[in-house]
Design a protein around this motif. Structure first.
Motif, PDB file in Angstrom:
ATOM      1  N   TRP A  11       0.657  -1.203  -0.053  1.00 48.46           N
ATOM      2  CA  TRP A  11      -0.026  -0.038  -0.035  1.00 48.46           C
ATOM      3  C   TRP A  11       0.852   1.145  -0.072  1.00 48.46           C
ATOM      4  O   TRP A  11       1.678   1.489   0.542  1.00 48.46           O
ATOM      5  N   ALA A  12       0.479   2.384  -0.667  1.00 44.79           N
ATOM      6  CA  ALA A  12       1.289   3.537  -0.980  1.00 44.79           C
ATOM      7  C   ALA A  12       1.195   4.233   0.690  1.00 44.79           C
ATOM      8  O   ALA A  12       0.179   4.354   1.077  1.00 44.79           O
ATOM      9  N   LYS A  13       2.313   4.532   0.995  1.00 44.56           N
ATOM     10  CA  LYS A  13       2.422   5.278   2.324  1.00 44.56           C
ATOM     11  C   LYS A  13       2.284   6.756   2.191  1.00 44.56           C
ATOM     12  O   LYS A  13       2.808   7.293   1.202  1.00 44.56           O
ATOM     13  N   ASP A  39      -5.497   3.043  -0.461  1.00 46.73           N
ATOM     14  CA  ASP A  39      -6.120   1.871  -0.833  1.00 46.73           C
ATOM     15  C   ASP A  39      -5.562   1.141  -2.025  1.00 46.73           C
ATOM     16  O   ASP A  39      -6.210   0.526  -2.617  1.00 46.73           O
ATOM     17  N   PHE A  40      -4.436   1.721  -2.750  1.00 48.12           N
ATOM     18  CA  PHE A  40      -3.802   1.248  -3.679  1.00 48.12           C
ATOM     19  C   PHE A  40      -2.482   1.104  -3.669  1.00 48.12           C
ATOM     20  O   PHE A  40      -1.612   1.885  -2.674  1.00 48.12           O
ATOM     21  N   GLY A  41      -1.693   0.307  -4.508  1.00 50.31           N
ATOM     22  CA  GLY A  41      -0.178   0.090  -4.279  1.00 50.31           C
ATOM     23  C   GLY A  41       0.386  -0.808  -5.417  1.00 50.31           C
ATOM     24  O   GLY A  41      -0.281  -1.080  -6.381  1.00 50.31           O
ATOM     25  N   ASP A  42       1.478  -1.306  -5.193  1.00 55.22           N
ATOM     26  CA  ASP A  42       2.228  -2.410  -5.726  1.00 55.22           C
ATOM     27  C   ASP A  42       1.593  -3.702  -5.525  1.00 55.22           C
ATOM     28  O   ASP A  42       1.235  -3.981  -4.524  1.00 55.22           O
ATOM     29  N   GLY A  43       1.571  -4.453  -6.505  1.00 55.59           N
ATOM     30  CA  GLY A  43       1.185  -5.730  -6.539  1.00 55.59           C
ATOM     31  C   GLY A  43       2.337  -6.810  -6.310  1.00 55.59           C
ATOM     32  O   GLY A  43       3.144  -6.783  -6.975  1.00 55.59           O
ATOM     33  N   ALA A  57       7.359  -6.502 -13.282  1.00 56.21           N
ATOM     34  CA  ALA A  57       6.338  -5.900 -14.290  1.00 56.21           C
ATOM     35  C   ALA A  57       5.976  -4.701 -13.914  1.00 56.21           C
ATOM     36  O   ALA A  57       5.995  -4.249 -12.791  1.00 56.21           O
ATOM     37  N   GLY A  58       5.109  -4.012 -14.807  1.00 55.32           N
ATOM     38  CA  GLY A  58       4.525  -2.717 -14.411  1.00 55.32           C
ATOM     39  C   GLY A  58       5.167  -1.375 -14.815  1.00 55.32           C
ATOM     40  O   GLY A  58       6.354  -1.259 -15.242  1.00 55.32           O
ATOM     41  N   ARG A  59       4.331  -0.003 -14.728  1.00 59.43           N
ATOM     42  CA  ARG A  59       4.823   1.031 -15.436  1.00 59.43           C
ATOM     43  C   ARG A  59       6.202   1.420 -14.909  1.00 59.43           C
ATOM     44  O   ARG A  59       6.864   2.218 -15.590  1.00 59.43           O
ATOM     45  N   PHE A  60       6.491   1.388 -13.658  1.00 59.23           N
ATOM     46  CA  PHE A  60       7.794   1.777 -12.905  1.00 59.23           C
ATOM     47  C   PHE A  60       8.795   0.599 -12.606  1.00 59.23           C
ATOM     48  O   PHE A  60       9.686   0.716 -11.982  1.00 59.23           O
ATOM     49  N   GLY A  61       8.604  -0.379 -13.426  1.00 63.15           N
ATOM     50  CA  GLY A  61       9.246  -1.604 -13.290  1.00 63.15           C
ATOM     51  C   GLY A  61      10.715  -1.793 -13.725  1.00 63.15           C
ATOM     52  O   GLY A  61      11.723  -2.356 -13.131  1.00 63.15           O
ATOM     53  N   LEU A  97       3.737   1.896  -8.254  1.00 59.35           N
ATOM     54  CA  LEU A  97       4.123   3.147  -7.750  1.00 59.35           C
ATOM     55  C   LEU A  97       5.459   3.855  -7.993  1.00 59.35           C
ATOM     56  O   LEU A  97       6.446   3.059  -8.396  1.00 59.35           O
ATOM     57  N   PRO A  98       5.539   5.162  -8.329  1.00 58.40           N
ATOM     58  CA  PRO A  98       7.025   5.876  -8.738  1.00 58.40           C
ATOM     59  C   PRO A  98       8.049   5.395  -7.597  1.00 58.40           C
ATOM     60  O   PRO A  98       7.820   5.122  -6.564  1.00 58.40           O
ATOM     61  N   VAL A  99       9.307   5.275  -8.282  1.00 57.67           N
ATOM     62  CA  VAL A  99      10.316   4.817  -7.359  1.00 57.67           C
ATOM     63  C   VAL A  99      10.935   5.964  -6.785  1.00 57.67           C
ATOM     64  O   VAL A  99      11.194   6.932  -7.521  1.00 57.67           O
ATOM     65  N   ALA A 100      11.466   6.111  -5.421  1.00 56.10           N
ATOM     66  CA  ALA A 100      12.105   7.186  -4.729  1.00 56.10           C
ATOM     67  C   ALA A 100      11.282   8.072  -4.928  1.00 56.10           C
ATOM     68  O   ALA A 100      11.785   9.163  -5.252  1.00 56.10           O
ATOM     69  N   SER A 101      10.154   8.126  -4.450  1.00 47.85           N
ATOM     70  CA  SER A 101       9.217   9.170  -4.586  1.00 47.85           C
ATOM     71  C   SER A 101       8.487   9.589  -3.255  1.00 47.85           C
ATOM     72  O   SER A 101       7.361  10.433  -3.315  1.00 47.85           O
ATOM     73  N   GLY A 102       8.752   9.014  -1.963  1.00 44.05           N
ATOM     74  CA  GLY A 102       8.236   9.604  -0.748  1.00 44.05           C
ATOM     75  C   GLY A 102       6.966   8.722  -0.467  1.00 44.05           C
ATOM     76  O   GLY A 102       6.640   9.290   0.711  1.00 44.05           O
ATOM     77  N   ILE A 103       6.609   7.678  -1.189  1.00 46.30           N
ATOM     78  CA  ILE A 103       5.401   7.210  -0.806  1.00 46.30           C
ATOM     79  C   ILE A 103       5.907   5.845  -0.588  1.00 46.30           C
ATOM     80  O   ILE A 103       5.014   4.733  -0.538  1.00 46.30           O
TER      81      ILE A 103
END
Ligand SMILES: C[C@](O)(CO)[C@H](O)COP(=O)(O)OP(=O)(O)OC[C@H]1O[C@@H](n2ccc(N)nc2=O)[C@H](O)[C@@H]1O
Ligand SMILES: Nc1ncnc2c1ncn2[C@@H]1O[C@H](COP(=O)(O)OP(=O)(O)OP(=O)(O)O)[C@@H](O)[C@H]1O
Length: 281
Positions: A11-13, A39-43, A57-61, A97-103
Motif C-alpha cells: 500500500w502507498a504510504k 487503498d492502492f499500491g504495488d502488487g 513488471a508494471g509502469r515503474f518496473g 508506484l513511482p520509485v524514490a518518490s516519498g510514498i
C-alpha cells in the motif's frame, strides 16, 4: 507445506505530517510523523518454486534491481533467516508506484513480502515479530507492515496506532512530477532547525496543525515539487502537502467527486505526471 499461490499489496504510504527534530550521531534524524496509507499500491504475487526468485513488471518496473538489491528479496532473505527456514518462492512484483518518490514504494514492497511469505511459508509470525525484521530493512518498513494510520517517532520505527475517526472515508489524490528524489539527499539538505513537536490527538487535526519539515529541502533539490503543490490548490482539499522526502504530494478530500475532478484536471494539464486517486486504507 506451502500454498500454491498468494498475493499481497504494498500500500502507498503517505506522511500526513513529518517533523524533523534533530540530526543524530548515527547519521539518521529523529522525526515525528503520522503515517497513513492509500487503498492502492504495488502488487506482489507468489507461487511455489525451489528457489527464491523475483520478476518485475508494471509502469515503474524498468531499471529496478531483480537481485539482492531489491527490497523484496532482502525482505524474503531476512524473514527466512530470522525464522531459520530454507524455502523457495517465485515472487512477481507489479510496480505501480513511482520509485524514490516519498510514498515508500520499496518499503511497502518489503512489508508486503514479509506479510506474504509469512503466510505462504506458514511461519505464523505476529506483527510485532514482522516489525522487528522490518526495522532491519529501512526506517519506513515497520510502519508499512501494518499499513494502518500510525504515529511514528525515533527514526520512524517507534510506532503507535492512532484512532483514525477524523480520516475515515477520506479520498486521497497522489501526484508525482516524474523526478526521483533520494531520501538521504533530502535529509542532508534539511536546514537543521527544530521547528517544534507534532501535536498529539486526532490525526487529521494534528496533521493540519503540522508541517512537512523536508518540503523546503526537497523543493530546493527538485523545484517541480512547488509546481505540484500549486497544482493541488483550489480543489477544496482539507489538507495538501508533500509526502515523506518527496517528490510525491498528496491531497485529502471529503468527496470522491472532488478528488476525481482534481485528478482529471491535473492529469490533463500535466500529462507526464503520475496521478492516482483512491481512498485512505
Ligand atoms: C522520509 C521518510 O520516508 C518518512 O517516513 C522516512 O524517514 C525514510 O524512510 P526510508 O526511505 O525507509 O529510509 P531509509 O532507507 O531507512 O534511509 C535512507 C536514508 O535517509 C536518511 N534518513 C532516513 C530516515 C531518518 N529518520 N533519518 C535519515 O536521515 C539516512 O541518510 C538514510 O541513509
Ligand atoms: N521494490 C523496490 N521498489 C522500489 N525501489 C526499490 C525496490 N527495491 C529497491 N529499491 C531501491 O530503493 C530506492 C527507493 O526506495 P523507495 O521507493 O522506498 O523510496 P521512496 O519512495 O523515496 O520511499 P520513502 O517514502 O521512504 O522516501 C531506489 O533507489 C530503488 O532502486
Amino acid at each position: 507445506m506451502t500454498g500454491d499461490t498468494a498475493a499481497e499489496t504494498g500500500w502507498a504510504k503517505i506522511n500526513l505530517a513529518l517533523h524533523v527534530r534533530r540530526r543524530r550521531a548515527d547519521g539518521y534524524h529523529d522525526i515525528e510523523t503520522i503515517f497513513a496509507f492509500a487503498d492502492f499500491g504495488d502488487g506482489l504475487a507468489v507461487r511455489a518454486a525451489d528457489d527464491v526468485t523475483l520478476t518485475i513488471a508494471g509502469r515503474f518496473g524498468a531499471g529496478l534491481p531483480v537481485d539482492g538489491g531489491n527490497l523484496v528479496l532482502r525482505a524474503a532473505a531476512a524473514l527466512a533467516e530470522a525464522c531459520g527456514i530454507k524455502a523457495g518462492a517465485a515472487l512477481a512484483l507489479d510496480k505501480r508506484l513511482p520509485v524514490a518518490s516519498g510514498i515508500g514504494g520499496g518499503s511497502a514492497d518489503a512489508a508486503a513480502a514479509l506479510r506474504l511469505l509469512n503466510r505462504f511459508w506458514n511461519i505464523g509470525a505476529d506483527e510485532t515479530a514482522l516489525r522487528a525484521i522490518a526495522a532491519t530493512l529501512g526506517a519506513d518498513v515497520p510502519a508499512c507492515v501494518g499499513s494502518r494510520t500510525q504515529r511514528g517517532d525515533g527514526a520512524g520505527e517507534r510506532l503507535r496506532a492512532l484512532a483514525d475517526d477524523d480520516l475515515r472515508g477520506k479520498s486521497v489524490l497522489l501526484v508525482n512530477p516524474g523526478l526521483p528524489l533520494a531520501t538521504g539527499a533530502v535529509f542532508a539538505a534539511w536546514d537543521g532547525i527544530d521547528r517544534g513537536p507534532l501535536a498529539e490527538g486526532p490525526p487529521l487535526a494534528a496533521a493540519q496543525a503540522g508541517r512537512n519539515d523536508l518540503e523546503a529541502a526537497a523543493v530546493s533539490l527538485c523545484p517541480a515539487i512547488g509546481t505540484v503543490l500549486g497544482a493541488l490548490d483550489g480543489f477544496g482539499a482539507s489538507l495538501s502537502r508533500m509526502s515523506g522526502s518527496g517528490a510525491t504530494c498528496f491531497a485529502l478530500f471529503d468527496l470522491p467527486s472532488d478528488a476525481q475532478a482534481a485528478r482529471a484536471a491535473i492529469a490533463a494539464a500535466y500529462p507526464d505526471w503520475w496521478v492516482a486517486a483512491g481512498r485512505l486504507h
